[in-house]
Enzyme design. Structure first.
Site, mmCIF file in Angstrom:
data_model
loop_
_atom_site.group_PDB
_atom_site.id
_atom_site.type_symbol
_atom_site.label_atom_id
_atom_site.label_comp_id
_atom_site.label_asym_id
_atom_site.label_seq_id
_atom_site.Cartn_x
_atom_site.Cartn_y
_atom_site.Cartn_z
ATOM 1 N N ASP A 95 28.263 2.968 31.097
ATOM 2 C CA ASP A 95 28.696 3.017 32.166
ATOM 3 C C ASP A 95 28.740 1.970 32.996
ATOM 4 O O ASP A 95 27.539 2.516 33.946
ATOM 5 C CB ASP A 95 28.574 4.298 32.019
ATOM 6 C CG ASP A 95 29.795 4.802 32.771
ATOM 7 O OD1 ASP A 95 30.292 4.547 33.336
ATOM 8 O OD2 ASP A 95 29.321 6.507 33.752
ATOM 9 N N VAL A 96 29.340 1.511 33.936
ATOM 10 C CA VAL A 96 29.298 0.630 34.090
ATOM 11 C C VAL A 96 28.439 1.246 36.067
ATOM 12 O O VAL A 96 28.997 0.535 37.406
ATOM 13 C CB VAL A 96 30.152 -0.733 34.583
ATOM 14 C CG1 VAL A 96 29.573 -1.563 33.120
ATOM 15 C CG2 VAL A 96 31.510 -0.262 34.732
ATOM 16 N N ASN A 128 34.736 -6.711 34.596
ATOM 17 C CA ASN A 128 36.018 -6.784 33.570
ATOM 18 C C ASN A 128 37.322 -5.774 33.848
ATOM 19 O O ASN A 128 38.356 -5.338 34.199
ATOM 20 C CB ASN A 128 36.486 -7.207 32.558
ATOM 21 C CG ASN A 128 37.863 -7.256 32.249
ATOM 22 O OD1 ASN A 128 38.890 -7.072 32.233
ATOM 23 N ND2 ASN A 128 37.781 -6.064 30.972
ATOM 24 N N TYR A 143 43.079 2.340 43.622
ATOM 25 C CA TYR A 143 43.291 1.917 42.923
ATOM 26 C C TYR A 143 43.711 0.628 43.141
ATOM 27 O O TYR A 143 42.433 -0.761 43.731
ATOM 28 C CB TYR A 143 43.848 1.471 40.906
ATOM 29 C CG TYR A 143 44.161 0.178 40.909
ATOM 30 C CD1 TYR A 143 43.032 -0.274 39.540
ATOM 31 C CD2 TYR A 143 45.130 -0.576 40.451
ATOM 32 C CE1 TYR A 143 42.835 -0.954 38.821
ATOM 33 C CE2 TYR A 143 45.242 -1.244 39.788
ATOM 34 C CZ TYR A 143 44.121 -2.017 38.818
ATOM 35 O OH TYR A 143 44.358 -3.006 38.045
ATOM 36 N N LYS A 145 40.845 -2.240 44.864
ATOM 37 C CA LYS A 145 41.552 -4.173 44.140
ATOM 38 C C LYS A 145 41.383 -4.852 45.321
ATOM 39 O O LYS A 145 40.555 -6.427 45.392
ATOM 40 C CB LYS A 145 41.969 -4.001 43.577
ATOM 41 C CG LYS A 145 42.115 -3.197 41.544
ATOM 42 C CD LYS A 145 41.254 -4.142 40.785
ATOM 43 C CE LYS A 145 40.870 -3.820 39.746
ATOM 44 N NZ LYS A 145 39.716 -4.260 38.667
ATOM 45 N N THR A 204 49.729 -5.614 28.079
ATOM 46 C CA THR A 204 48.568 -5.187 27.559
ATOM 47 C C THR A 204 48.373 -4.285 26.762
ATOM 48 O O THR A 204 49.682 -3.566 26.844
ATOM 49 C CB THR A 204 47.302 -6.034 28.141
ATOM 50 O OG1 THR A 204 47.225 -4.575 28.469
ATOM 51 C CG2 THR A 204 47.343 -6.765 29.169
#
Length: 269
Positions: free
Chosen positions: A69-70, A96, A162, A166, A197
């Site tokens: 879990d980053v 990523n 978000y 970003k 995607t």
């Protein structure tokens, strides 16, 4: 020998995919392995990472995987320590992971906003915090952070957490690149636009009332080239930035968006 990564060790976060198919992390991981890197892929979902591992093994290449879990500083530190202990070095880091939740400041709950910052921005800080000393001791390395055009302009969706994260990731990359330039460590961003995607099905549920085909048509229409990109467009940009051919490039970004951010029209919702 152009864009070859033989002898280099790479770590990619979010190496799995949320659904069958080629997400950004899966494509990046596969491409780095094809180019000769020893790749360590981490993902919160180990089964998803294992699916990527199988695809790479079927091509005759190798991927080591680990659950991580980053957003957890201890897990991140341990994962990078384990990578270096096993392979002796860390030359490439690809940050990523990312995920978007809808909302404006008036409608988004504070804990959701914080979660968006943690996943999309703080995660890159945590991995860089552990990786940069290793790269500095080695005398070099390359970090690529995957941002989004949502961090550069409004792209038709209310996603304040978000977008803020970003945007912060782009500037985090620039500032850190300057700090580590003399150490031979390069940091750059890939900035995807509207990409086709496996994540699209989830986005359709969150932002388009589940109207998947309508959302695809809308996104194609938003792009000056008339179509979305895909995960391989992102993977090839990342490969270039971590390669020796990009040795004089640091503190900048490659925007992969079919001309979206260069256009002047207001995109449809």
């Amino acid at each position: 020998m152009v864009l070859k990564l033989a002898g280099k060790v790479a770590l990619v976060t979010g190496c799995g995919s949320s659904a069958p198919g080629w997400g950004n992390g899966r494509a990046i991981t596969t491409l780095l392995a094809r180019q000769g890197a020893m790749v360590v892929g981490v993902d919160r979902d180990l089964d998803s990472a294992a699916a990527t591992q199988t695809l790479i093994a079927d091509e005759g290449n190798r991927l080591d995987i680990a659950a991580c879990d980053v957003t957890d500083r201890d897990q991140v530190a341990r994962t990078i320590q384990d990578c270096v202990a096993r392979h002796g070095r860390l030359d490439i880091l690809i940050n990523n992971v990312g995920q978007s939740e809808p909302g404006t400041p008036a409608t988004m709950e504070p804990d959701v906003f914080q979660q968006q910052l943690d996943l999309n921005l703080t995660s890159a800080f945590l991995t860089s915090r552990s990786a940069l000393p290793v790269m500095e001791r080695q005398g070099g390395g390359a970090i690529v952070n995957i941002s989004s055009v949502a961090g550069m302009r409004w792209v038709g969706k209310d996603q304040v957490g978000y977008a803020a994260a970003k945007a912060g990731l782009i500037h985090f990359t620039k500032v850190t690149a300057v700090a580590y330039a003399k150490a031979g460590v390069r940091l750059n961003c890939v900035v995807p636009g509207l990409m086709n995607t496996p994540l699209l099905a989830r986005l359709a549920e969150r932002y388009a009332g589940g109207e998947f085909e309508a959302m695809i048509a809308t996104r194609h229409a938003q792009v000056p080239m008339g179509r979305m990109g895909d995960a391989w467009d992102i993977a090839h940009a990342a490969l270039f930035l971590v390669s020796d051919e990009a040795r004089y490039i640091t503190g900048t970004e490659i925007v992969v968006d079919g001309g979206l951010t260069a256009s002047t029209g207001t995109p449809p919702v």
